[in-house]
Design an enzyme around this catalytic site. Sequence first.
Site, PDB file in Angstrom:
ATOM      1  CB  ALA A 155     -38.206 -76.271  -3.388  1.00 33.27           C
ATOM      2  CB  CYS A 156     -37.863 -71.811  -3.808  1.00 33.59           C
ATOM      3  SG  CYS A 156     -36.616 -71.305  -2.316  1.00 33.59           S
ATOM      4  CB  SER A 157     -41.405 -73.893  -6.944  1.00 33.42           C
ATOM      5  OG  SER A 157     -40.848 -72.708  -7.524  1.00 33.42           O
ATOM      6  CB  SER A 333     -42.805 -71.115  -1.474  1.00 32.17           C
ATOM      7  OG  SER A 333     -43.043 -71.281  -0.232  1.00 32.17           O
TER       8      SER A 333
END
Length: 372
Positions: A155-157, A333
């Site tokens: 995901a965002c990481s 990300s």
Amino acid sequence: MHRVCISSTGLYTPPHVISNAELVDTFNRYAELENTANAAEIAAGTRTAVPSSSVEFIEKASGIQQRYVLEKAGVLDPTRMRPNFTPRPDTDISQMAEIAVLAARDALQRTGKKPADIDGVICAAANMQRAYPAMAIEIQHALGIAGFGFDMNVACSSATFAIDMATNAIKSGAARAVLIVNPEITSPHLAWKDRDCHFIFGDVCTAILLERLTEAPAGVFEILGTRLVTSFSNAIRNNAGFMSRSEDRNPEDRDQLFYQEGRKVFKEVCPMAAAHIGGHLAALDLTPTDVRRFWLHQANLAMNQLIGRKLLGHDATADIAPVILNEFANTASAGSIIAFHRHHADFLKDEIGVICSFGAGYSIGSAVLRRT
Ligand SMILES: CC(C)(COP(=O)(O)OP(=O)(O)OC[C@H]1O[C@@H](n2cnc3c(N)ncnc32)[C@H](O)[C@@H]1OP(=O)(O)O)[C@@H](O)C(=O)NCCC(=O)NCCS
């Protein structure tokens, strides 16, 4: 063990901008159409009217002023409310690979590195266009890179976790250089009909080149350390997947798109991210005041301000924690990487910076950098 650096980054910015005013106008026209069509049920109290959105709320609650998208007309059509992409034949490059190649070329031309110098490609993003073959292999092929390629999604990481993977591959000698790309095409999974989140995301692609420090010129960013953590949470989810068809799901079902409990995320993730960064710095014998700049995940301006305050004990200026979400919105990300890409040229030798992402999972990833 080899010392590792980020020697270049690249950025692809989509051609279309949607301002908050355009977005809200479309949403409110959609709400009017829905409420007119369901007027009898709304009057009978068996249905809730769609409430209207507002530019003031969006800017105050998030700091977002506009977003870039790959396709605008479909998003701004109140009878459609999603981008309109044309399916491509298998012989054409995929949409994700296309923008990744453009961002990668931008990164490569800033260093003079050649595809032959690179041994691996990681395509790290919050959503993948298809299950297989891996987008990374398609990108590797398009750029003429030998070695390996794989996709990964945290995901965002995704980008910071990929920095960790690439760092370890280079450190161990398994690869001389690794190219990371983050093609974040967020517009197809955003619920443009949901007032609580219709303003959140934008499309973009970033690229990051990591290599052995000994092979890079002076002025690059040595990676002093990377640190990852995950902790399960249902507060940010998207249930769309390969099981959806067999569950007879409608792609428009609310849980088949991004959904979140924004307030809960805000409250839970800020202390986690601040503690994570503080712990990572301490492990490297550094303190937050030793850090020249924090390139933080770009989801919400108040979130980053709170993390800055928790770390420093006072408000972080835009110079210490630069903001790009006003222009790009949340780009999953890619956000912290755009912040780094845009705001690193003024670093002096030996100054320290931290890239940190936080998002669904929950997942948090950081990289502590020192300019050479
Ligand atoms: C999403 C976010 C911007 C919402 O801001 P918020 O201040 O928490 O707002 P809330 O959801 O509590 O809503 C406050 C009020 O505004 C209303 N509202 C929500 N969206 C609105 C809109 N577009 N226009 C006008 N009003 C709106 C809500 O209905 C609510 O009304 P109520 O008080 O009558 O119930 C914020 O919570 C956030 O950014 N959270 C972190 C998200 C994140 O990082 N996610 C990671 C994604 S990868």
